[in-house]
Design an enzyme around this catalytic site. Structure first.
Site, PDB file in Angstrom:
ATOM      1  N   ARG A   1       8.109 -17.304   2.017  1.00  0.00           N
ATOM      2  CA  ARG A   1       9.474 -16.732   1.238  1.00  0.00           C
ATOM      3  C   ARG A   1      10.445 -17.518   1.851  1.00  0.00           C
ATOM      4  O   ARG A   1      10.943 -17.889   1.028  1.00  0.00           O
ATOM      5  CB  ARG A   1      10.322 -15.555   0.821  1.00  0.00           C
TER       6      ARG A   1
ATOM      7  N   ASP B   1      -0.463  -2.569   2.809  1.00  0.00           N
ATOM      8  CA  ASP B   1      -0.963  -3.346   3.768  1.00  0.00           C
ATOM      9  C   ASP B   1      -1.745  -2.788   5.008  1.00  0.00           C
ATOM     10  O   ASP B   1      -2.437  -2.867   5.244  1.00  0.00           O
ATOM     11  CB  ASP B   1      -0.235  -4.781   4.120  1.00  0.00           C
TER      12      ASP B   1
END
Length: 770
Positions: free
Chosen positions: A340, A634
């Site tokens: 990002r 994750d």
């Protein structure tokens, strides 16, 4: 050593090679060594080369005239300079007319231009022979001539075949068999496209090399110039030692494409000249940085690999069981935030300085994509980047598809950004990424007015996105109720909403990681968060600044579990991001009775961070609360390792998301656990694991000395988290564990094995390519 092609059956009765230079003689030697023809004859104007080839047993016959040896040939290979090819065609036609050659015999060439070869054939033959197959092997060497021949010259090189409409399919197939039998890879290409491509990639570099050597040789002080020339000069100008006559002919034969390439090169050269005159440091660094990164990037893109080759599963971990870890370490920067920082820094006005950037393969794919779209980015250099933002409307169309390697985050988030741009774009990835579902972002983007096409009936990549200039109207803000909590889908839509008319609102069923919302705010873009409703209004701007990327809690998770399951361990992980939407791993381990403590809590770049200390723990099996699943999505592969070492049963539900990651992580982890002796059951949306931990020991007296796992071979399916999770299992294994296909660990955690060994594990990395 026996050739790997020795068992190839005979393809031809008689091959006639016309021209015994480097390429012609090398192909003749490869045909001879691999027993591809009953007889081998050749024609060359240099009689000593023919005589020597016969003397050495390479040829059955040879001559300076085609009519002396060509009779009965079913394959003719033209390997003469391009300007001599028309005369060869004339001789071939005469041989056909007098009955020496069948009219359907295969005729091919090895010239590096194709349009002029086809035109030469048309000028000689009333109709192009059905056996005429223009071809070009992309191979060569510094030395030329018969004596420079090498039978392995074509191994692992490409051969371009131009499939004409007049050519029989059997001729094309048989020539392809020949080239593959000598070790080459065959690819089809139109003749005009071939000439344009080769003008840029081969002919122009040779022209420049000849010119540069001539330029230096013409200087009065040329002796000193050549004496002190560095390796770069020698490497670049090596190709100027090639045959001048051959290149003289090529430059004239491909005149139009070469002149076009030269003109384009002149524009780029003039641009660089002006940047130096203007002392435009930012633009020059951007140009040099893009060139440096592209040199590496396109190699992986052409191979459809991430930045490491996973196709042959050549790298593996060979792990000897150890039973304790200790120390204080820092894991790499957060991958999600690294992605990002590149995206928003590129779209911001002004300069963004990033520290702690994760130099892993996935984040580098994002970085390269924005370089391809015209953003000047300096670095990475030890985690530091300088991004010269182009503003909300400053991206430029990439001249090639944007290659995401194995990064689903890159592809899904970029889809949102690109859906709002004025230009068309294509997103593609490696073989693994191109199998992963993309309709989950494509469908809601279409609701916003995006024109986006996924591939196949399963809606996978490549993604083709039509620009707003073609569509004729901007995106429209929507309210989207997500069926499954997903930070990638949420982020994609919020990023698209930055350009949309009105407000875009995403409603998530459960909390998911909020890095996009936090970073938008850090760049000065208003974001409204109302419970699980997140909104942005289009038309704002982003302002560059400093971004510090904290250590990645997903990477820290492997070491947290390692310390919890092993004997007498105490491990501290420094400055780890503890964003509350990412701390599911901590919450779940604490529910399992793990001994975890946080200290030195602070904020870095708007993100909370802390030092995490974890000690040997007497883990207990639990039913994992479904509200924590999105917060640890994750980390479940390594949590499955923790559950195997816990006392009692652990049950995971509500985790269908795990089935569409880099692999089906539920199925793949279950297979590996069962290989190592763990009883587990796969369910539709989760996994049930029967833990083998010891009973009756308090938390402060944890005894993790007993093995839980056996040993064996694990296939990671090129999923980095699978590979690292089973590496952690070695701490409670009774026998060595080998994990195959670990190249993708570099996508998120470069240096994992070295860091694991530093704290007490014993991982040997084996690469069969070394």
């Amino acid at each position: 050593m026996q050739s790997s092609f020795d068992k190839t059956p005979l393809l031809f009765k008689q091959v006639c090679v016309i021209g015994l230079g480097l390429i012609g003689a090398s192909l003749a030697q490869a045909i001879k060594d691999n027993h591809l023809s009953e007889r081998l004859v050749a024609v060359d104007r240099h009689l000593p080369s023919v005589d020597e080839a016969i003397k050495h047993g390479l040829l059955d016959a040879g001559s300076t005239r085609l009519t002396d040896v060509v009779a009965g040939s079913d394959l003719l290979v033209i390997a003469v300079p391009v300007q001599a090819v028309q005369a060869v065609f004339t001789d071939i036609k005469a041989a056909m007319d007098n009955g020496q050659l069948a009219t359907d015999c295969i005729i091919t060439d090895v010239c590096s231009t194709k349009v002029n070869i086809i035109e030469a054939a048309k000028s000689v033959f009333a109709a192009l022979p059905t056996g005429f197959v223009p071809a070009h092997p992309i191979a060569g060497a510094e030395n030329s001539g018969y004596h420079a021949r090498r039978a392995n010259l074509f191994v692992n090189h490409s051969v371009i075949i131009c499939e004409l409409t007049t050519t029989s399919s059997s001729a094309i197939a048989k020539l392809q068999q020949l080239w593959e039998a000598v070790g080459a890879t065959v690819m089809p290409m139109a003749a005009d496209h071939h000439d344009a491509i080769l003008a840029h990639t081969s002919h122009l570099p040779h022209l420049l090399a000849f010119n540069l050597v001539e330029q230096l040789a013409s200087h009065d002080d040329n002796l000193d110039m050549f004496r002190y020339a560095a390796g770069g000069f020698r490497d670049f100008t090596r190709i100027a030692a090639s045959d001048p006559k051959m290149w003289h002919d090529i430059f004239f034969a491909n005149e139009r494409a070469i002149i076009s390439a030269l003109d384009e090169y002149g524009v780029y050269l003039q641009t660089m000249r002006q940047l130096i005159i203007d002392k435009d440091s930012t633009a020059l660094m951007g140009l040099l940085g893009r060139a440096q990164a592209a040199r590496r990037h396109f190699g992986h893109m052409l191979a459809s690999t991430p930045y490491t080759d996973t196709s042959a599963m050549s790298a593996s971990y060979n792990i000897t069981p150890s039973n304790t870890v200790s120390g204080t370490i820092t894991v790499p920067g957060d991958k999600s935030i690294s992605h990002r920082s590149i995206m928003l820094g590129s779209l911001a006005t002004g300069v963004t300085n990033v520290t702690g950037f994760l130099e892993g393969e996935d984040a580098l794919a994002t970085l390269q994509a924005f370089r391809d779209m015209g953003v000047s980015i300096e670095g990475p250099d030890k985690g530091r980047l300088t991004i010269h933002g182009v503003g909300m409307h400053g991206l430029k169309p990439s001249k090639t598809p944007l290659y995401m390697g194995n990064s689903g985050t890159s592809m899904r988030l970029l889809a949102g950004i690109l859906a709002a741009q004025s230009f068309d774009s294509v997103l593609t990835g490696d073989t693994s990424l191109n199998k992963r579902p993309m309709e989950r972002v494509a469908a809601p983007l279409r609701d916003m007015g995006a024109v986006i096409q996924s591939t196949g009936h399963n809606g996978t990549a490549p993604l083709s996105i039509t620009g707003r200039d073609t569509v004729g109207q901007p995106l429209q803000g929507i309210e989207y109720d997500m069926p499954v909590a997903s930070a990638q889908v949420k982020s994609c839509l919020l990023l698209a909403g930055l350009w949309a008319n009105g407000t875009t609102t995403v409603i998530q069923p459960e909390v998911s990681r909020d890095h996009t919302e936090r970073m938008l705010s850090a760049f000065g873009y208003p974001v409204t968060v109302d419970g699980n409703r997140i909104s942005v209004t289009g038309g704002g701007t982003l302002t560059g600044g400093d971004i510090a990327v904290p250590a990645d809690i997903s990477s820290a998770a492997f070491f947290m579990v390692a310390a919890a399951i092993s004997q007498g361990s105490e491990l501290t992980l420094t400055q780890v991001g503890i964003n509350p939407t990412r701390t599911g791993i901590i919450d779940i381990l604490k529910l399992m009775n793990a001994d975890i403590s946080l200290s030195n809590e602070t904020y870095v770049g708007g993100e909370p961070v802390a030092d995490i200390t974890i000690r040997s723990s007497n883990l207990q099996g639990i039913d994992i609360p479904e509200y924590l699943v999105p917060l640890a999505i994750d980390e479940f592969p390594v949590l499955f390792i923790a559950a195997s070492c816990a006392q009692g049963r652990t049950v995971l539900t509500g985790a269908k998301e795990l089935r569409v990651k880099e692999s089906d992580r539920i199925a793949v982890m279950a297979d590996g656990l069962q290989t190592l002796g763990i009883d587990c059951t796969v369910t539709e949306d989760g996994l049930i694991i029967e833990g083998k931990g010891s009973a009756g020991v308090g938390q402060s007296e944890a005894n993790n000395s007993q093995p839980v796992f056996g040993g064996g071979h694990i296939t990671s399916h090129h999923d980095h988290r699978i590979a690292m999770s089973f590496a952690v299992a070695s701490l409670r294994a009774s026998k060595p564990i080998t994990i195959e296909g670990v190249e993708t660990v570099n996508t998120s955690f470069p240096g994992f094995a070295e860091l694991a060994n530093q704290v007490g594990m014993s991982i040997e990395v084996h690469d069969s390519r070394a």
